[in-house]
Enzyme design. Structure first.
Site, PDB file in Angstrom:
ATOM      1  N   LYS A 150       0.833  -1.204   0.000  1.00 53.56           N
ATOM      2  CA  LYS A 150       0.000   0.000   0.000  1.00 53.56           C
ATOM      3  C   LYS A 150       0.871   1.260   0.000  1.00 53.56           C
ATOM      4  O   LYS A 150       1.966   1.271   0.588  1.00 53.56           O
ATOM      5  CB  LYS A 150      -0.899  -0.049   1.235  1.00 53.56           C
ATOM      6  CG  LYS A 150      -1.973   1.010   1.322  1.00 53.56           C
ATOM      7  CD  LYS A 150      -2.826   0.758   2.571  1.00 53.56           C
ATOM      8  CE  LYS A 150      -3.917   1.774   2.739  1.00 53.56           C
ATOM      9  NZ  LYS A 150      -4.738   1.500   3.942  1.00 53.56           N
ATOM     10  N   LEU A 199      -6.788   8.484   3.450  1.00 56.98           N
ATOM     11  CA  LEU A 199      -6.976   7.122   3.967  1.00 56.98           C
ATOM     12  C   LEU A 199      -8.245   7.002   4.810  1.00 56.98           C
ATOM     13  O   LEU A 199      -8.613   5.892   5.199  1.00 56.98           O
ATOM     14  CB  LEU A 199      -5.771   6.642   4.806  1.00 56.98           C
ATOM     15  CG  LEU A 199      -4.384   6.811   4.207  1.00 56.98           C
ATOM     16  CD1 LEU A 199      -3.312   6.250   5.146  1.00 56.98           C
ATOM     17  CD2 LEU A 199      -4.270   6.144   2.846  1.00 56.98           C
ATOM     18  N   SER A 225      -9.322   1.707   2.827  1.00 58.07           N
ATOM     19  CA  SER A 225      -8.412   2.517   2.052  1.00 58.07           C
ATOM     20  C   SER A 225      -7.352   1.702   1.299  1.00 58.07           C
ATOM     21  O   SER A 225      -6.597   2.272   0.497  1.00 58.07           O
ATOM     22  CB  SER A 225      -7.703   3.525   2.977  1.00 58.07           C
ATOM     23  OG  SER A 225      -6.982   2.864   3.993  1.00 58.07           O
ATOM     24  N   SER A 226      -7.304   0.388   1.538  1.00 61.35           N
ATOM     25  CA  SER A 226      -6.352  -0.462   0.807  1.00 61.35           C
ATOM     26  C   SER A 226      -6.976  -0.922  -0.510  1.00 61.35           C
ATOM     27  O   SER A 226      -6.865  -2.086  -0.902  1.00 61.35           O
ATOM     28  CB  SER A 226      -5.947  -1.672   1.663  1.00 61.35           C
ATOM     29  OG  SER A 226      -5.534  -1.280   2.948  1.00 61.35           O
ATOM     30  N   ILE A 246      -7.649   0.752  10.106  1.00 56.99           N
ATOM     31  CA  ILE A 246      -7.998   1.431  11.355  1.00 56.99           C
ATOM     32  C   ILE A 246      -9.516   1.529  11.522  1.00 56.99           C
ATOM     33  O   ILE A 246      -9.999   2.064  12.517  1.00 56.99           O
ATOM     34  CB  ILE A 246      -7.339   2.820  11.449  1.00 56.99           C
ATOM     35  CG1 ILE A 246      -7.324   3.328  12.896  1.00 56.99           C
ATOM     36  CG2 ILE A 246      -8.007   3.826  10.508  1.00 56.99           C
ATOM     37  CD1 ILE A 246      -6.500   4.558  13.136  1.00 56.99           C
ATOM     38  N   GLY A 247     -10.266   1.024  10.548  1.00 59.87           N
ATOM     39  CA  GLY A 247     -11.718   1.007  10.658  1.00 59.87           C
ATOM     40  C   GLY A 247     -12.334  -0.011   9.721  1.00 59.87           C
ATOM     41  O   GLY A 247     -13.550  -0.123   9.616  1.00 59.87           O
ATOM     42  N   GLY A 248     -11.446  -0.759   9.024  1.00 60.24           N
ATOM     43  CA  GLY A 248     -11.913  -1.755   8.067  1.00 60.24           C
ATOM     44  C   GLY A 248     -11.146  -1.727   6.761  1.00 60.24           C
ATOM     45  O   GLY A 248     -11.537  -2.361   5.783  1.00 60.24           O
ATOM     46  N   SER A 249     -10.018  -1.025   6.721  1.00 61.30           N
ATOM     47  CA  SER A 249      -9.339  -0.732   5.458  1.00 61.30           C
ATOM     48  C   SER A 249      -8.653  -1.919   4.800  1.00 61.30           C
ATOM     49  O   SER A 249      -8.242  -1.829   3.644  1.00 61.30           O
ATOM     50  CB  SER A 249      -8.331   0.400   5.651  1.00 61.30           C
ATOM     51  OG  SER A 249      -8.999   1.610   5.892  1.00 61.30           O
TER      52      SER A 249
END
Length: 589
Positions: A150, A199, A225-226, A246-249
């Site tokens: 990433k 992100l 974000s990935s 950090i939240g589902g990325s």
């Protein structure tokens, strides 16, 4: 004096002194000039970044063509069809060369990015790493494996942009610990992948490199974000990639693209050298982890990375080698399950996926126990949103101050920009009709004092203990639950930041969580979606329905969760789900 200051601030812009002196006669004109010059500077930086990327991709293509001319008989389709486990075996025994594998994946990655725009940059040093791998006597567990990383996973001499123009001049001074360990295990990082601006979004678009789309359906987002990683791997251009979460990325792109992805416990894998737009967030725990086409690939990756090199290079990482016994166990599991977290009701196909998975697990001899996450509204607003935006979003907005905001992110950023007093007034106004929206607006106001921030940290710890107590009371080994999906139509993630409730929970808790695709969207699911009203029947529920429409044939995944530092158990559970789901699919066929 003003001219000198401007030249220091904007060194790359040619300034005509006579023109500038005339315009600076009025402050209004000066502001307009400065704004124009800033926009011109940003546009130049964007054009330069795109040019550098195109040059890099051209260099990548040239290297591939040269290899093909020198080695006309290599069957790249066979190489690309191999799983990571099969690939490493053939590389180790010598029936495949690292050169043939690297250039096969370089070629495929170029093909994929032409379709979906997933690559941020080529890493030309991969050829040097290839030669280093060849010279080394000891072959690591990832010997000769090309890997993608990433955008913001630090690589010496390369940018970590996070999708921001203002970060286009900052080259990495050294490799991140993750990259160092990958290299020592024989892996060959060969491309950096695209991300959404900041992100803080689960689409994948920025004003520099543009929109990445889902290779399974170009109208859909690959997640974020990935998202560049998800699109590249799903398109066949990488066999193993690395994202952050950090939240589902990691989990959202895996869900949207039909991949397996693992968010480990924070710091089970080193975060040293991985930069983000905001550092120092403690209430919500980020992690770096692998993404691949199957669970065995994730396990092999973790087996390789949890090594002495990792523990020595970053002494803050607990020295816990991969526990093979746990991963290979076949003992029956006590599994908690739920099909909704009580905050965001996910589409019918997602609830079907959970229940079908529950049934095949029961038939395989596991015990399934209903489980409900405590206080979902509280954890979403008071712990997650307030944890991420403790300062009311001012730090993040400061990053956007010098950048053009990506169109897909504008709904989200505009919400952050609402003054605190107005947010509070809006929350009071809409609370009777839209309580969920009111709670979110209030949480976006942040914490606003050190004392309240410490209190919020204590509340996160207390909630973790409450959750673990509920877990242990039911004597659970793992939990089966939904993950946001199927893939959203491009542009919708920016309108529904709060829809990540299913994944963010395990960042607040700091539990390992993985995603496994188990089914696909059917015509019946699409018909049921027409009757979807959600938990609240508010504008968010209506927007969610619109976001997932037109998804027939796209993958649907479930989420598998274990207690902290039990990545091996999480992976073992994921493997069980994957195996049973594949068997069920074969029986249907």
């Amino acid at each position: 004096m003003i001219l000198d200051m401007l030249r220091q601030l904007l060194p790359e812009v040619e300034v005509d002194p006579r023109l500038l002196s005339a315009l600076l006669g009025s402050s209004a004109a000066a502001i307009l000039v400065l704004k124009w010059m800033r926009q011109r500077w940003m546009q130049k930086k964007i054009e330069e970044a795109r040019r550098r990327r195109d040059l890099g991709l051209g260099q990548m293509e040239k290297a591939v063509q040269q290899f093909k001319q020198q080695n006309p008989g290599i069957q790249t389709s066979h190489i690309l069809s191999l799983s990571l486990v099969q690939l490493t075996e053939k590389l180790k025994e010598g029936s495949l060369s690292p050169e043939s594998v690297l250039y096969a994946y370089m070629d495929k990655a170029l093909e994929v990015t032409r379709e979906v725009n997933c690559l941020r940059h080529f890493i030309p040093e991969c050829e040097e790493q290839l030669r280093a791998v060849r010279r080394r006597k000891e072959k690591g567990l990832l010997y000769g494996v090309p890997v993608s990383i990433k955008d913001h996973i630090g690589y010496k001499g390369h940018l970590s942009t996070c999708g921001f123009v203002q970060l286009l001049s900052k080259l990495g001074q050294e490799d991140s610990v993750m990259v160092k360990v990958l290299k020592r295990q024989g892996a060959i990082p060969f491309v950096l992948t695209n991300v959404p601006q900041s992100l803080f979004n689960y689409d994948c678009s920025n004003s520099i490199f543009g929109q990445t789309v889902n290779p399974l359906n170009h109208k859909k987002s690959p997640g974020g974000s990935s998202g560049g990683e998800g699109a590249l791997i799903a398109g066949g251009g990488s066999v193993l990639g690395f994202g952050t979460d950090i939240g589902g990325s990691i989990r959202l792109p895996s869900s949207f693209c039909g991949l397996c992805g693992l968010k480990p416990t924070g710091n089970r894998l080193s975060l040293s050298g991985i930069s983000g737009p905001i550092d120092g967030i403690l209430s919500v725990t980020g992690a770096v982890g692998p993404m691949a086409r199957d669970v065995d690939s994730l396990a092999l990756c973790m087996r390789a990375l949890l090594c002495d090199d990792m523990f020595c290079l970053d002494p803050t990482v607990p020295p816990l080698p991969f526990n093979e016994e746990v991963y290979s166990s076949s003992a029956p599991l006590q599994i908690g399950y739920y099909d909704t977290d009580g905050y965001f009701l996910l589409p019918p196909c997602m609830r079907r996926a959970v229940h079908e998975t529950k049934e095949i697990l029961q038939k395989a001899g596991h015990t399934l126990v209903p489980f409900a996450p405590p206080r979902p509204d509280y954890v979403m607003n008071e712990l997650f949103v307030k944890g991420l935006f403790a300062d009311g979003g001012s730090t993040l907005l400061g990053m956007f101050a010098g950048d053009p905001v990506d169109p897909g992110l504008k709904p989200q950023v505009n919400c952050y920009r609402i003054p605190t007093l107005v947010k509070k007034m809006l929350a009071l106004t809409v609370r009777p009709l839209f309580p969920r929206l009111a709670g979110y607006l209030t949480a976006l106001c942040g914490v606003r004092s050190e004392k309240l921030l410490w209190k919020q940290h204590a509340e996160v710890t207390a909630y973790r203990m409450e959750f673990i107590a509920t877990w242990r009371k039911l004597k659970l080994d793992v939990v089966l639950c939904p993950v946001l999906g199927p893939a959203f139509t491009v542009g919708y993630p920016g309108k529904l930041f709060a829809a990540v409730s299913s994944t963010m929970l395990y960042n607040v808790l700091n539990f390992p969580a993985g995603v496994v695709p188990v089914t696909t969207v059917t015509e019946a699911d699409e018909e049921d979606l027409k009757h979807y009203t959600g938990h609240y029947g508010d504008p968010w529920d209506r927007t969610l329905r619109q976001a997932v429409e037109g998804a027939v044939g796209l993958p649907v995944a479930v989420q598998c969760v274990a207690l902290p530092w039990q990545e091996e158990l999480c992976l073992r559970f994921m493997k069980e789900v994957e195996t049973l789901a594949r068997e069920r699919k074969r029986r249907k066929v």
